[in-house]
Write a protein that holds these residues in place. Structure first.
Motif, short mmCIF file in Angstrom:
data_model
loop_
_atom_site.label_atom_id
_atom_site.label_comp_id
_atom_site.label_asym_id
_atom_site.label_seq_id
_atom_site.Cartn_x
_atom_site.Cartn_y
_atom_site.Cartn_z
N ARG A 66 -4.10 -2.76 -4.03
CA ARG A 66 -3.18 -3.75 -2.59
C ARG A 66 -4.54 -5.10 -1.71
O ARG A 66 -5.96 -4.82 -2.38
CB ARG A 66 -3.15 -2.49 -1.12
CG ARG A 66 -1.85 -1.88 -1.26
CD ARG A 66 -2.43 -0.67 -0.91
NE ARG A 66 -1.49 0.65 -1.52
CZ ARG A 66 -0.78 1.03 -0.31
NH1 ARG A 66 -1.38 1.35 0.86
NH2 ARG A 66 -0.09 2.19 -1.60
N TRP A 102 0.58 -5.07 0.88
CA TRP A 102 1.03 -5.95 -0.54
C TRP A 102 0.52 -6.88 -0.88
O TRP A 102 1.22 -7.74 0.23
CB TRP A 102 2.57 -5.45 -0.71
CG TRP A 102 2.24 -3.40 -0.78
CD1 TRP A 102 1.41 -2.96 -0.13
CD2 TRP A 102 3.62 -2.53 -1.27
NE1 TRP A 102 1.64 -1.62 -0.54
CE2 TRP A 102 2.70 -1.86 -0.74
CE3 TRP A 102 4.69 -2.95 -1.64
CZ2 TRP A 102 3.84 -0.35 -1.09
CZ3 TRP A 102 5.43 -1.73 -2.12
CH2 TRP A 102 4.99 -0.89 -1.84
N LEU A 113 7.74 -0.57 -12.29
CA LEU A 113 7.24 -2.25 -11.49
C LEU A 113 6.51 -1.68 -13.55
O LEU A 113 5.84 -1.82 -13.87
CB LEU A 113 6.06 -2.68 -11.09
CG LEU A 113 4.88 -3.87 -11.64
CD1 LEU A 113 5.98 -4.36 -10.49
CD2 LEU A 113 3.73 -3.58 -10.15
N TYR A 123 15.13 -0.90 -10.98
CA TYR A 123 13.34 -0.23 -10.36
C TYR A 123 14.65 0.71 -9.92
O TYR A 123 15.56 0.68 -9.89
CB TYR A 123 13.15 -1.41 -9.60
CG TYR A 123 11.96 -1.93 -9.71
CD1 TYR A 123 11.00 -2.06 -10.03
CD2 TYR A 123 13.20 -3.63 -9.30
CE1 TYR A 123 10.21 -2.80 -10.74
CE2 TYR A 123 12.34 -4.80 -9.95
CZ TYR A 123 11.29 -4.68 -10.07
OH TYR A 123 10.05 -5.30 -11.57
N TYR A 137 11.36 -17.04 -6.11
CA TYR A 137 10.05 -16.41 -6.57
C TYR A 137 8.55 -17.75 -6.19
O TYR A 137 9.67 -18.78 -5.86
CB TYR A 137 9.88 -16.24 -7.64
CG TYR A 137 9.97 -14.58 -8.17
CD1 TYR A 137 9.78 -13.13 -7.77
CD2 TYR A 137 11.97 -14.31 -8.52
CE1 TYR A 137 10.19 -12.27 -8.35
CE2 TYR A 137 12.42 -13.55 -8.90
CZ TYR A 137 11.21 -11.63 -8.44
OH TYR A 137 12.11 -11.22 -8.91
N HIS A 163 9.54 -9.61 -13.72
CA HIS A 163 9.58 -9.06 -12.19
C HIS A 163 11.64 -8.96 -12.33
O HIS A 163 11.61 -7.93 -11.79
CB HIS A 163 8.96 -9.84 -11.21
CG HIS A 163 9.07 -8.46 -9.83
ND1 HIS A 163 10.69 -9.47 -9.07
CD2 HIS A 163 8.15 -7.57 -9.39
CE1 HIS A 163 9.97 -8.07 -8.38
NE2 HIS A 163 8.46 -7.58 -7.92
N TYR A 199 10.52 1.90 -1.69
CA TYR A 199 9.84 2.40 -2.69
C TYR A 199 9.78 2.02 -3.56
O TYR A 199 11.09 3.22 -4.05
CB TYR A 199 8.48 3.35 -2.76
CG TYR A 199 7.66 2.99 -1.23
CD1 TYR A 199 6.28 2.34 -1.63
CD2 TYR A 199 8.26 3.58 -0.43
CE1 TYR A 199 5.55 2.82 0.06
CE2 TYR A 199 7.63 3.54 1.34
CZ TYR A 199 5.85 3.46 1.11
OH TYR A 199 4.71 2.92 2.21
N VAL A 239 9.77 -9.73 -0.81
CA VAL A 239 9.16 -9.00 -2.03
C VAL A 239 8.04 -8.97 -2.52
O VAL A 239 6.88 -9.60 -2.62
CB VAL A 239 9.97 -9.10 -3.16
CG1 VAL A 239 10.23 -8.66 -4.37
CG2 VAL A 239 11.64 -9.48 -2.52
N ALA A 240 7.12 -7.72 -2.50
CA ALA A 240 5.10 -7.38 -2.33
C ALA A 240 5.21 -6.32 -3.99
O ALA A 240 6.05 -6.22 -4.50
CB ALA A 240 5.29 -7.24 -1.61
N ILE A 241 4.09 -6.75 -4.10
CA ILE A 241 3.30 -5.75 -5.73
C ILE A 241 2.48 -5.37 -4.44
O ILE A 241 1.49 -6.14 -3.77
CB ILE A 241 3.46 -6.82 -6.41
CG1 ILE A 241 4.37 -6.57 -7.44
CG2 ILE A 241 1.88 -5.47 -7.49
CD1 ILE A 241 4.03 -7.75 -8.30
N GLN A 269 3.25 -0.02 -7.57
CA GLN A 269 5.00 -0.39 -6.95
C GLN A 269 5.76 -1.71 -6.74
O GLN A 269 4.25 -2.94 -6.24
CB GLN A 269 5.20 0.84 -5.95
CG GLN A 269 4.65 1.67 -5.90
CD GLN A 269 3.89 3.01 -4.90
OE1 GLN A 269 4.47 3.21 -3.97
NE2 GLN A 269 2.76 2.62 -4.47
N THR A 270 6.69 -1.81 -6.47
CA THR A 270 7.12 -3.03 -5.62
C THR A 270 8.50 -2.33 -4.72
O THR A 270 8.43 -0.82 -4.82
CB THR A 270 8.28 -4.04 -7.00
OG1 THR A 270 8.32 -5.32 -5.90
CG2 THR A 270 9.15 -3.43 -7.15
#
Lengths: 330, 239
Positions: free
Chosen positions: B160, B191, B152, B135, B104, B130, B148, B173-175, B179-180
């Protein structure tokens, strides 16, 4: 044996029937945009029908064949030459070793298909030789043809149907492209989509009345339709669901986009229509600036037209196979 | 015989496709029903079976479903779907759980501070929240192998980016909204990037090209930059 790419044309890629069974992993079908034209090109060189052919767009490639090769090209009418000799489409031609084939511009239409006897034999990716340009997946690393590429050709039985002259020689018969190429640019049959009723009244009328122009930035992912802006009665907040080639979506810009062979497998825009399967190849032959009009159809009519076309296509494929056999004794 | 869940609506989409709608929300329980239905219908009916948050697309071969009595293929598929969903079968196999290492922040997650500011949290709390969640892969889409993920922590949700990046590195790895997800290859993307996994999420040379399948459960395991480098080298060597 190899085919050398001297000039790639505007946008050329290997395509077969496409990648099946991977949509749940986010991998679309890709494949030839004008499937009957692709199938008929293969049939004309005696391929079984699922071999990869070259799909070229608006301006074709220039190719050198290092060995005697049987070719056929179909789809949009294209200016094709070997040296000074002009070659006809919708038949098969024998090219002597060393021939340079120049596929030039198209008077009309948008996509052509060049098949070689034996098929282009690149290593399949997930069961298909189709190049998905959008997902960058398939032979050649998922990119379009470039000058300097060499395409290998599959093993195949020798061809005796044509005498080998020193010059490129077409067969004495060919197909009538008329039923398989959309010369008249008739309206395309569209099914109402799930969110059609959410369009305001004027937009509902415009979808089936006003007519659109095919947008400049249309490609193998989507066909963009310029013209009257379509509006929803009220904004919709939608969650993504699976989409299909032929799905007509309405993004916030109000200019509808019709998903094509390389479209992402899911999408979140309102779904206002679905093009009938028979008319997808017809739309694939419209070029930027061409008119696009829709007429409303029903699932019954669309299914019947699809079954009818498949029957006609199967009969024709059989007839071609028979004729090639009679020209080519065992 | 009673159905184990309220039946979906079935909408014909095309000559060879039906869409089953189970609801219209982004919700893990609803989504799990989609995956359970997919497990029953995948081999029975479809040439393509594409789950999404609350719906399932089935594509079939109209020729092989055409009735001898002239009954339309769509009708026959619809009947087969209803019968399959109503049959009192064993509950489907429990989902796989896959634990994915993520480094991270820093160069691997350049937007983590923006996410922390937006959430009113410390960066360490963003990582903790996170990585604490379990998930569910709601669907794959956008690009080959892009998962998807539902589940989260609500405090981490963030609209976004206004200006999407042209290139997001593979493994990011994105938000995005509630959603992540993980970018399986270098792609454009809007994202917020909070970390990166050294694992290959999509690899055509692997026997299963996509690391994650719809319906899988996923957890993230925080790792440091040294571990990231080591695992990255191992991933490269395996290629």
């Amino acid at each position: 044996m190899s085919v050398h790419v001297l000039k790639p044309g505007l946008l050329s890629s290997l395509q077969d029937g496409g990648r099946s069974g991977y949509a749940a992993l986010g991998i679309g079908r890709a494949g030839a945009m004008d499937t009957p034209a692709w199938q008929l090109a293969n049939a004309l060189v005696g391929n079984r029908g699922d071999e990869a052919a070259l799909e070229f767009t608006l301006v074709g490639p220039t190719l050198q064949f290092d060995q005697l090769t049987t070719i056929a090209f179909t789809g949009a009418p294209v200016d094709a030459r070997v040296g000074e000799r002009s070659l006809p489409g919708w038949t098969c031609c024998l090219l002597p070793a060393g021939s340079v084939l120049r596929l030039g511009g198209m008077a009309r239409g948008c996509r052509g298909y060049l098949a070689v006897r034996g098929g282009f034999s690149a290593e399949p990716v997930l069961g298909s030789r189709s190049i998905d340009l959008h997902a960058r997946l398939g032979p050649l690393g998922g990119r379009a043809l470039q000058a300097g590429d060499a395409l290998s050709v599959g093993e195949h039985a020798p061809w005796h149907g044509l005498r080998c002259h020193a010059k490129a020689t077409p067969l004495s018969w060919g197909l009538d492209p008329q039923p398989w190429f959309d010369f008249g640019q008739e309206p395309l049959a569209l099914l109402r989509g799930h969110h059609f009723d959410q369009l305001d009244d004027a937009s509902q009328r415009a979808l089936f009345g006003a007519g659109f122009r095919l947008g400049k930035d249309s490609n193998r992912t989507a066909t963009r339709l310029d013209g009257q802006r379509l509006n929803l009665r009220a904004p919709l907040e939608l969650i993504s669901e699976a989409t299909l080639p032929g799905t007509l979506q309405l993004p916030p810009s109000g200019q509808p986009i019709l998903l094509q062979a390389e479209a992402p497998v899911t999408g979140g825009y309102p779904r206002i229509g679905q093009l009938s399967a028979v008319d997808l190849p017809r739309l694939a032959q419209r070029r930027p600036g061409d008119a696009v009009c829709f007429r409303e159809t029903t699932l019954e009519e669309a299914s019947a037209r699809l079954a009818q076309r498949q029957q006609r296509l199967q009969r024709l494929l059989q007839r071609i196979a028979l004729r090639l056999e009679s020209a080519c004794p065992p | 015989m009673t159905s184990p869940w309220p039946g979906p609506t079935i909408e014909p989409l095309a000559e060879d496709a039906l869409l089953l709608r189970f609801g219209d929300a982004m919700d893990a329980v609803l989504n799990a029903r989609v995956h359970a239905a997919a497990a029953r219908l995948r081999t029975l009916i479809a040439t393509e079976c594409v789950p999404a948050y609350a719906s399932l697309l089935l594509r079939f071969d109209p020729l092989s479903w055409q009735g001898a009595d002239g009954q339309a293929a769509l009708e026959r598929v619809r009947e087969a779907v209803l019968a399959a969903l109503q049959s009192a079968e064993e509950s489907p196999v429990p989902p796989r759980e896959i634990v994915i290492p993520v480094c991270y922040g820093g160069e691997h997650g350049p937007d983590i501070e923006a996410v922390a500011r937006h959430a009113g949290l410390e960066v360490a709390q963003v990582i903790e929240r996170h990585a604490a969640a379990r998930y569910q892969v709601a669907m794959l889409g956008f690009a080959p192998g892009f998962p998807y993920l539902l589940g989260l922590d609500e405090t981490l949700a963030m609209p976004r980016r206004a200006d999407p990046r042209l290139r997001v590195p593979a493994g990011s790895v994105a938000i995005g909204g509630r959603q992540t997800g993980i970018y399986p290859q270098e792609l454009p993307g809007g994202w917020h990037l909070i970390g990166r996994t050294p694992w290959a999420v999509f690899d055509l040379r692997a026997r299963a090209p996509a690391l994650l399948r719809p319906g899988d459960h996923v957890r993230f395991q925080p790792i440091d930059a040294v571990q990231y480098r080591q695992l990255s080298q191992a991933t490269d060597a395996a290629r």
